[in-house]
Design a protein around this motif. Structure first.
Motif, PDB file in Angstrom:
ATOM      1  N   MET A   1      59.960 -42.069 -85.359  1.00 34.10           N
ATOM      2  CA  MET A   1      58.658 -42.541 -85.727  1.00 34.10           C
ATOM      3  C   MET A   1      57.862 -42.807 -84.446  1.00 34.10           C
ATOM      4  N   LYS A   2      56.656 -42.311 -84.412  1.00 35.69           N
ATOM      5  CA  LYS A   2      55.845 -42.447 -83.212  1.00 35.69           C
ATOM      6  C   LYS A   2      55.110 -43.782 -83.215  1.00 35.69           C
ATOM      7  N   TRP A   3      54.971 -44.367 -82.015  1.00 34.90           N
ATOM      8  CA  TRP A   3      54.279 -45.643 -81.886  1.00 34.90           C
ATOM      9  C   TRP A   3      52.812 -45.515 -82.255  1.00 34.90           C
ATOM     10  N   LYS A   4      52.208 -44.383 -81.916  1.00 33.91           N
ATOM     11  CA  LYS A   4      50.797 -44.186 -82.226  1.00 33.91           C
ATOM     12  C   LYS A   4      50.574 -44.234 -83.736  1.00 33.91           C
ATOM     13  N   ARG A   5      51.492 -43.662 -84.465  1.00 33.09           N
ATOM     14  CA  ARG A   5      51.395 -43.666 -85.928  1.00 33.09           C
ATOM     15  C   ARG A   5      51.585 -45.075 -86.485  1.00 33.09           C
ATOM     16  N   LEU A   6      52.510 -45.839 -85.915  1.00 34.02           N
ATOM     17  CA  LEU A   6      52.744 -47.204 -86.377  1.00 34.02           C
ATOM     18  C   LEU A   6      51.552 -48.117 -86.110  1.00 34.02           C
ATOM     19  N   SER A   8      48.424 -47.153 -86.171  1.00 33.98           N
ATOM     20  CA  SER A   8      47.241 -46.564 -86.778  1.00 33.98           C
ATOM     21  C   SER A   8      46.818 -47.327 -88.037  1.00 33.98           C
ATOM     22  N   LEU A   9      45.560 -47.691 -88.098  1.00 31.84           N
ATOM     23  CA  LEU A   9      45.026 -48.365 -89.279  1.00 31.84           C
ATOM     24  C   LEU A   9      45.035 -47.428 -90.479  1.00 31.84           C
ATOM     25  N   ARG A  10      44.812 -46.151 -90.242  1.00 27.79           N
ATOM     26  CA  ARG A  10      44.847 -45.163 -91.315  1.00 27.79           C
ATOM     27  C   ARG A  10      46.239 -45.084 -91.944  1.00 27.79           C
ATOM     28  N   GLN A  11      47.270 -45.108 -91.128  1.00 27.95           N
ATOM     29  CA  GLN A  11      48.650 -45.060 -91.636  1.00 27.95           C
ATOM     30  C   GLN A  11      48.940 -46.274 -92.503  1.00 27.95           C
ATOM     31  N   TRP A  12      48.533 -47.462 -92.064  1.00 26.84           N
ATOM     32  CA  TRP A  12      48.842 -48.665 -92.827  1.00 26.84           C
ATOM     33  C   TRP A  12      48.038 -48.751 -94.113  1.00 26.84           C
ATOM     34  N   SER A  13      46.810 -48.255 -94.106  1.00 21.34           N
ATOM     35  CA  SER A  13      46.060 -48.244 -95.359  1.00 21.34           C
ATOM     36  C   SER A  13      46.709 -47.277 -96.351  1.00 21.34           C
ATOM     37  N   HIS A  14      47.251 -46.179 -95.829  1.00 24.32           N
ATOM     38  CA  HIS A  14      47.993 -45.212 -96.654  1.00 24.32           C
ATOM     39  C   HIS A  14      49.223 -45.883 -97.268  1.00 24.32           C
ATOM     40  N   ASN A  66      56.861 -48.926 -94.597  1.00 23.61           N
ATOM     41  CA  ASN A  66      56.525 -47.620 -94.033  1.00 23.61           C
ATOM     42  C   ASN A  66      57.657 -46.629 -94.276  1.00 23.61           C
ATOM     43  N   TRP A  67      58.886 -47.061 -94.057  1.00 24.57           N
ATOM     44  CA  TRP A  67      60.040 -46.197 -94.276  1.00 24.57           C
ATOM     45  C   TRP A  67      60.155 -45.797 -95.745  1.00 24.57           C
ATOM     46  N   PHE A  68      59.983 -46.760 -96.658  1.00 29.09           N
ATOM     47  CA  PHE A  68      60.116 -46.494 -98.080  1.00 29.09           C
ATOM     48  C   PHE A  68      59.050 -45.516 -98.570  1.00 29.09           C
ATOM     49  N   VAL A  69      57.810 -45.703 -98.160  1.00 28.41           N
ATOM     50  CA  VAL A  69      56.732 -44.807 -98.595  1.00 28.41           C
ATOM     51  C   VAL A  69      56.970 -43.400 -98.066  1.00 28.41           C
ATOM     52  N   THR A  70      57.360 -43.279 -96.803  1.00 28.86           N
ATOM     53  CA  THR A  70      57.637 -41.960 -96.233  1.00 28.86           C
ATOM     54  C   THR A  70      58.778 -41.276 -96.978  1.00 28.86           C
TER      55      THR A  70
END
Length: 88
Positions: A1-6, A8-14, A66-70
């Protein structure tokens, strides 16, 4: 998992939009849901089990969300498609 993705506000809203759909979906088996719920509940109730982990309770919860959604998106891609059809 990339730090940039973690970070990211877009990732967390997703993650926050999809999490309730996956948890309440009857298409995802209870065992899969428990893979998320049991570690979170145990970490919240028994934080002294892992005293050397410098991550707060909410941090562990967010990482597991995050892990569960992915994982659910990969394993059960039809869950979201069926729900989108009902909403329209």
């Amino acid at each position: 998992m990339k730090w940039k993705r973690l970070l990211s506000l877009r990732q967390w809203s997703h993650v926050f939009r999809r999490m309730p759909r996956f948890i309440t979906s009857s298409r995802i088996p209870l065992g899969e849901k428990l893979l998320f719920a049991v570690p979170v509940l145990l970490y919240w109730v028994l934080p002294d089990v892992m005293p050397f982990m410098p991550i707060d309770d909410i941090g562990v919860t967010l990482l597991l969300m995050n892990w569960f959604v992915t994982r659910a998106e990969r394993k059960y891609p039809d869950v979201l498609e069926k729900q989108h059809v009902r909403v329209r």
